[in-house]
Design an enzyme around this catalytic site. Structure first.
Site, short mmCIF file in Angstrom:
data_model
loop_
_atom_site.label_atom_id
_atom_site.label_comp_id
_atom_site.label_asym_id
_atom_site.label_seq_id
_atom_site.Cartn_x
_atom_site.Cartn_y
_atom_site.Cartn_z
N GLU A 98 53.90 46.51 48.40
CA GLU A 98 52.56 46.89 48.82
C GLU A 98 52.34 46.63 50.31
O GLU A 98 51.54 47.30 50.95
CB GLU A 98 51.54 46.12 47.95
CG GLU A 98 50.11 46.51 48.15
CD GLU A 98 49.41 45.65 49.21
OE1 GLU A 98 48.38 46.08 49.74
OE2 GLU A 98 49.91 44.55 49.47
N GLN B 119 42.25 30.70 48.38
CA GLN B 119 43.34 30.94 47.45
C GLN B 119 44.71 30.65 48.05
O GLN B 119 45.67 30.45 47.33
CB GLN B 119 43.29 32.39 46.95
CG GLN B 119 42.15 32.63 45.97
CD GLN B 119 42.25 33.98 45.29
OE1 GLN B 119 42.51 34.99 45.93
NE2 GLN B 119 42.06 34.00 44.00
N HIS C 40 42.51 43.17 38.77
CA HIS C 40 42.46 42.22 39.90
C HIS C 40 42.78 40.80 39.45
O HIS C 40 43.49 40.06 40.14
CB HIS C 40 41.10 42.29 40.57
CG HIS C 40 40.73 43.66 41.05
ND1 HIS C 40 41.47 44.32 42.01
CD2 HIS C 40 39.73 44.50 40.70
CE1 HIS C 40 40.94 45.51 42.23
NE2 HIS C 40 39.88 45.64 41.44
N ALA D 273 44.67 40.02 36.97
CA ALA D 273 46.10 40.02 36.65
C ALA D 273 46.92 39.66 37.87
O ALA D 273 47.91 38.91 37.79
CB ALA D 273 46.51 41.39 36.12
N ASP D 274 46.52 40.18 39.00
CA ASP D 274 47.21 39.91 40.25
C ASP D 274 47.13 38.43 40.62
O ASP D 274 48.09 37.83 41.11
CB ASP D 274 46.57 40.79 41.34
CG ASP D 274 47.20 40.60 42.69
OD1 ASP D 274 48.41 40.38 42.77
OD2 ASP D 274 46.46 40.69 43.69
N GLN D 275 45.97 37.82 40.35
CA GLN D 275 45.72 36.45 40.78
C GLN D 275 46.32 35.40 39.84
O GLN D 275 46.52 34.25 40.23
CB GLN D 275 44.21 36.21 40.89
CG GLN D 275 43.47 37.19 41.76
CD GLN D 275 43.86 37.11 43.22
OE1 GLN D 275 44.24 36.05 43.70
NE2 GLN D 275 43.78 38.22 43.93
N HIS E 119 49.92 45.71 44.14
CA HIS E 119 49.67 44.32 44.54
C HIS E 119 50.35 43.36 43.58
O HIS E 119 51.02 42.40 43.99
CB HIS E 119 48.16 44.05 44.53
CG HIS E 119 47.59 43.73 45.86
ND1 HIS E 119 46.86 42.59 46.09
CD2 HIS E 119 47.64 44.38 47.03
CE1 HIS E 119 46.46 42.57 47.35
NE2 HIS E 119 46.92 43.65 47.94
#
Length: 338
Positions: free
Chosen positions: A10, A100, A282, A284-286, A307
């Protein structure tokens, strides 16, 4: 020293932030090359520099190349030191992304930490404060740590001025979490945040929410900025289920009407709702990084974003943990960590 290609996959700032977090945790120095090379304005922006500076401060790291627009950076961390820290982006850049970056390394310390973060809290292409407080942090707490967030002021582009505090009670080990069934929907809420803008914006967006989603007047509200510094707005949609809370945010945009922003956010929510999965795109990405640190975990979600796939590849450069993402049906994917 691990070499990180900042243009791979990405190719965005998350490669930098994930790598910084894992460099802090593993103690492995890393060299970044071609940072955001494919972007319209490549290299480090102020919010990226704020993340580098925050990571360096909590570990007394040696850093070279941390300048505006730089595409090359070397980061050599020392031991992470819990404590009381203040990190200011200096612009309306995302303060939530800085949070984060340093949070994973502070989760497994032996002493507590407190953070004060200043900058944007409701930015495009970044998790909103509401996402952190209601979707992300509650799942991190299931792994063992305790995190208390407190919002002092919302910050919108371009004025910024947002501020929030975080108190982190770490856990020496993180527990595995599996999120495979969504369960029943318990609560729905649409909220428009306004700062020095007409309430007609909120009226238009909430009218679209009621029309497209069928939500009631009681499920819609307007909230005004605590200490408004400049104009800004955000539409926040929340759906609480048996598994947790999904949060979808649409910050104001001068190039889009209030109705267009509402339709975009509603579309994201509807795509997740029809999948009946517990984890949205979103979130899922984190979740990949904390689950990797816990040694394992799994979740069902919608089609993974670039991402997410890039994040999995970045994690694999630092940790000996597998991340598999497999399609289970037309609308459902399952991610298995460890």
């Amino acid at each position: 020293m691990i070499t990180i290609d900042g243009s791979s996959g990405e190719g965005g700032g998350q490669i930098l932030r994930t790598s910084l977090a894992l460099s802090l945790i593993t103690g492995q120095p890393c060299r970044f090359e071609k940072i955001r090379a494919g972007r319209e304005k490549p290299g480090l922006k102020r919010q990226h520099l704020a993340s580098v500076a925050a990571a360096a401060e909590i570990s007394n790291a040696q850093v070279t190349g941390a300048t505006l627009g730089s595409q090359n950076l070397e980061f050599c961390p020392g031991p992470v030191t819990p404590g009381n820290y203040r990190f200011a982006v200096g612009t309306a850049g995302s303060a939530t992304l800085v949070f984060q970056t340093v949070l994973p390394a502070l989760l497994r310390q032996t002493q507590a930490s407190t953070l004060t973060l200043e900058g944007g809290t409701h930015n495009p292409l970044a998790p909103s404060y509401d996402f952190l407080a209601k979707a992300y942090v509650p799942l991190i707490e299931r792994m063992g740590p305790q995190i208390a967030l407190r919002l002092r002021n919302q910050g919108f582009f371009p004025a910024g001025g947002g501020k929030f505090h975080a108190s982190i009670e770490p856990a020496t080990t993180l527990k595995r979490v599996d999120l495979l069934e969504r369960g029943a929907i318990r609560r729905r809420h649409a909220r428009v945040l306004l700062s020095k803008l007409s309430e007609s914006i909120a009226d238009k967006q909430l009218a679209v929410v009621r029309e497209k989603l069928g939500w009631s007047n009681e499920e819609c509200s307007v909230e005004f900025a605590i200490h408004p510094l400049g104009p800004g707005s955000a539409l926040v949609l929340e759906v609480e289920t048996d598994t947790g809370t999904a949060v979808f945010t649409g910050p104001g945009d001068r190039d889009q009407s209030a109705e267009e922003i509402a339709l975009k956010v509603i579309g994201e929510l509807e795509q997740w709702l029809v999948s009946e999965t517990p984890v949205d795109e979103h979130l899922a990405d984190q979740l990949m990084l904390p689950m990797a640190l816990a040694g394992g975990g799994s979740y069902r979600t919608t089609e993974p974003s670039p991402h997410s796939l890039t994040n999995a590849e970045t994690i694999a450069q630092f940790l000996s943990v597998s991340i598999r993402v497999e399609q289970e049906s037309a609308l459902v994917w399952r991610a298995v960590v460890g």
